[in-house]
Motif scaffolding. Structure first.
Motif, mmCIF file in Angstrom:
data_model
loop_
_atom_site.group_PDB
_atom_site.id
_atom_site.type_symbol
_atom_site.label_atom_id
_atom_site.label_comp_id
_atom_site.label_asym_id
_atom_site.label_seq_id
_atom_site.Cartn_x
_atom_site.Cartn_y
_atom_site.Cartn_z
ATOM 1 N N GLN A 62 33.333 2.152 -9.268
ATOM 2 C CA GLN A 62 32.738 3.480 -9.233
ATOM 3 C C GLN A 62 32.288 3.922 -10.628
ATOM 4 O OE1 GLN A 62 34.920 6.399 -6.545
ATOM 5 N NE2 GLN A 62 36.521 4.881 -6.902
ATOM 6 N N THR A 107 31.305 0.470 5.885
ATOM 7 C CA THR A 107 32.407 -0.205 5.201
ATOM 8 C C THR A 107 31.904 -0.828 3.904
ATOM 9 O OG1 THR A 107 33.343 -0.750 7.375
ATOM 10 C CG2 THR A 107 34.273 -1.867 5.470
ATOM 11 N N ASN A 108 32.578 -0.506 2.805
ATOM 12 C CA ASN A 108 32.221 -1.035 1.490
ATOM 13 C C ASN A 108 33.088 -2.264 1.204
ATOM 14 O OD1 ASN A 108 31.315 -1.443 -1.082
ATOM 15 N ND2 ASN A 108 32.245 0.382 -1.962
ATOM 16 N N ASN A 161 28.675 -6.836 -3.800
ATOM 17 C CA ASN A 161 29.245 -5.644 -3.177
ATOM 18 C C ASN A 161 28.254 -5.182 -2.123
ATOM 19 O OD1 ASN A 161 30.036 -3.003 -2.535
ATOM 20 N ND2 ASN A 161 30.965 -2.703 -4.532
ATOM 21 N N THR A 162 28.689 -5.038 -0.870
ATOM 22 C CA THR A 162 27.771 -4.663 0.196
ATOM 23 C C THR A 162 28.375 -3.571 1.060
ATOM 24 O OG1 THR A 162 26.375 -5.538 1.982
ATOM 25 C CG2 THR A 162 28.637 -6.351 1.873
ATOM 26 N N LYS A 163 27.501 -2.834 1.735
ATOM 27 C CA LYS A 163 27.936 -1.805 2.680
ATOM 28 C C LYS A 163 27.454 -2.199 4.067
ATOM 29 C CE LYS A 163 28.243 2.028 -0.584
ATOM 30 N NZ LYS A 163 27.797 3.397 -0.941
#
Length: 594
Positions: A30, A206-207, A243-245
């Motif tokens: 973040q 969902t991360n 990193n995917t959502k």
């Protein structure tokens, strides 16, 4: 000698570094958008995080490849140095500097700085940090998440003392770990958020981070709660380090799931192999209420630059549908046929200008950057904790609209008030007063963005003025006792409140004659104790005299999402007489239940 004692193997380390690196730290990837930690003028700022073996224990046999620095701003950062130390003020064990003068980019967000020589982890505690030099006052240090004692430190200036800022969160500062001993498969579910729609449909985002050295080509996500279980196979690969959502639609989810009954998402299977660290494969889903965004625009037919605002508002109107609560306030010139006799003063500074969720002013076409849609979508991501369901009907002679709003909160809130606004679509006329002024006719279409070319010299609307079909026109607003909102005070967690109001329709003939009564919308704005929109909703106004007999279900994919009596009461089952039914596309119909 200290750095030789702590990392004796540094000088002897030889090998080929892996191109794949995992971020390890406290911030979970973040980065804050703004920073409260600033210095005035030129100077150096340093920040550091204390790393213990517990933080990197699963990578104990791997190598430190570098450091990743998350910056809230990089506008005036002209150099960035990353380093490792035994203590905050000891010598650097290893360091690396990047500079803008060397044509190296220093960016807002994450900056990955790799050491010239990788280093083995040795099972000890140490500090990682960065120092940047700024050429002008700014705030670049990013702090995110919850407080974590004795982890995050700040030094404002070379001669300043270190400050423990751990009470404000954790620094966006992480190790980059890699090497030949990285685990092949390791998915981490960082977080998950969900919005609940009509008919118990839940959309979960969902991360996921792939901390393995190999791509996960296929994997399962399992969604579970008491009395509910669903498995979704995801066939879109996640590359190493990516990193995917992932968005998943869940159907027939019991109402309590996500609120009273926690909903958990878990990465339960990787098709290519076993997950090396399954203990971080789950996250509790944070249920969010769908966010609708209010855009109030100051405009007018006499404003020559306002055509761009008309385009921007219409673009959001078409693109975002029910989530766009557009309100065009035609108060720039009193000769405008759509000039509202009464609307709250929002202190606009000029036209075209809009205010988003009564939070900030911006341009209704460009927004804060190049596209107002970017601002709109960013505002949609702000969590909402109160849902709004609206019904609205004309009175017998269509001189006023009776509006009912049912509010349901998922958090205790105080100081709330509610505003009620009527808007109209497809408003136009043939008299000269309806012509929109246009300054863009002075430009060639080639000089304008594609959607503004129509206003350039020779374009379809390329004259000094043109006729337009106006949408989202403010035609009425609640006003009572000198106030434009109705105060409702506090609302408790999971509490429902019903608020009603009557808003008068316009009486000016030139506007009344231009209205289509089937395209009048009632907009409800719920404002928090600071006057910012907490959430909002809209619905087409129903004419009680226009009743349809509904003997079959709505056509196509349309579904009933709410039902009301004529006086605005929400009901859960059909009641004898006229019912107002809201459909899943936002439209309403009236049905006669016999």
């Amino acid at each position: 000698m200290k750095k030789l004692l702590l990392f004796a193997a540094l000088m002897a380390w030889v090998g080929v570094a892996s191109a794949y690196n995992v971020s390890v730290g406290y911030s979970n990837g973040q980065v804050a958008e703004t920073s409260p930690y600033k210095i005035s003028g030129k100077g150096h700022v340093s920040a550091a995080v204390y790393i213990t073996p517990e933080v990197y224990q699963r990578y104990a046999q791997c190598d430190i490849m570098g450091i990743s620095v998350g910056l809230a701003s990089a506008k005036y950062c002209d150099s960035l140095t990353v380093w490792m130390r035994e203590s905050l003020d000891s010598d650097d064990i290893v360091t690396k500097t990047i500079k803008r003068s060397a044509n190296v980019s220093i960016d807002q967000g994450w900056n990955n700085v790799l050491f010239d020589t990788p280093m083995p982890l040795e099972g000890k505690s140490f500090y990682i940090g960065f120092t940047y030099h700024q050429s002008y006052k700014d705030g670049a240090v990013s702090v995110v998440g919850e407080p974590r004692p004795n982890t995050s430190y700040l030094k404002r200036g070379n001669l300043a003392n270190w400050e423990d800022i751990s009470s404000g969160g954790v620094l966006s500062l992480e190790l980059l770990v890699g090497g030949d001993n990285m685990p092949p498969y390791d998915l981490k579910v960082v977080s998950a958020t969900a919005t609940r729609g009509a008919d118990n449909v839940v959309n979960v985002v969902t991360n996921i981070i792939n901390n393995g050295s190999k791509a996960a080509t296929e994997y399962d996500l399992t969604f579970s709660a008491e009395g509910y279980n669903y498995v979704k196979t995801i066939s879109t690969p996640i590359a190493s380090g990516a990193n995917t959502k992932v968005s998943t639609i869940l159907y027939d989810v019991p109402e309590a799931v996500g609120f009273d009954l926690p909903l958990t998402v878990t990465a339960t299977r990787i098709a290519d192999g076993e997950d090396s660290f399954p203990e971080d494969n789950s996250a509790v889903v944070t249920m969010r209420i769908p966010r609708n965004v209010v855009v109030e625009e100051f405009t007018g037919t006499g404003c020559g630059w306002c055509p761009r605002g008309l385009v921007g508002m219409d673009k959001m109107h078409e693109r975002y549908g029910e989530q766009f609560i557009g309100i065009g306030i035609h108060q720039y010139n009193s000769s405008d046929p759509m000039y509202p006799s009464r609307y709250k003063n929002l202190n606009f500074e000029g036209a075209p200008q809009c205010k988003i969720n009564r939070s900030y002013f911006t341009d209704p076409y460009y927004g804060k950057g190049e596209d107002i849609c970017n601002d709109f979508e960013a505002e949609m991501e702000v969590p909402a904790y109160i849902s709004v369901m609206v019904s609205a009907t004309f009175n017998a002679d269509r001189s006023a609209v009776d509006i009912t709003a049912d509010l349901n909160s998922q958090a205790a809130m105080s100081g709330l008030s509610v505003g009620f606004v009527l808007t109209a679509d497809s408003v136009t006329g043939t008299e000269r007063a309806w012509k929109q002024a246009n300054y863009y006719y002075q430009y060639q279409p080639s000089q304008l963005p594609d959607d503004l070319k129509q206003f350039g010299n020779g374009g379809v609307n390329g004259g000094s003025s043109f006729f337009w079909i106006f949408n989202d026109v403010a035609i009425g607003s609640y006003y009572e006792g000198g106030k434009y909102e109705k105060s409702i005070g506090s609302i408790g967690n999971r509490e429902t409140k019903t608020v009603t109001a009557t808003v008068e329709m316009p009486t000016k003939a030139v506007l009344v004659n231009a209205l289509r009564y089937d395209l009048i919308t009632a907009n409800v704005l719920v404002l928090d104790d600071k006057g910012v929109v907490a959430n909002a909703a809209k619905v087409r106004v129903v004419d009680p005299t226009d009743v349809k007999e509904l003997d079959v279900k709505p056509a196509g994919n349309l579904r009933e999402v709410a039902r009301y009596t004529l006086d605005g009461r929400m009901i859960t089952t059909p009641q004898k007489g006229i019912n107002i039914v809201k459909l899943s596309d936002g439209s309403t119909i009236k049905v006669n239940v016999k």
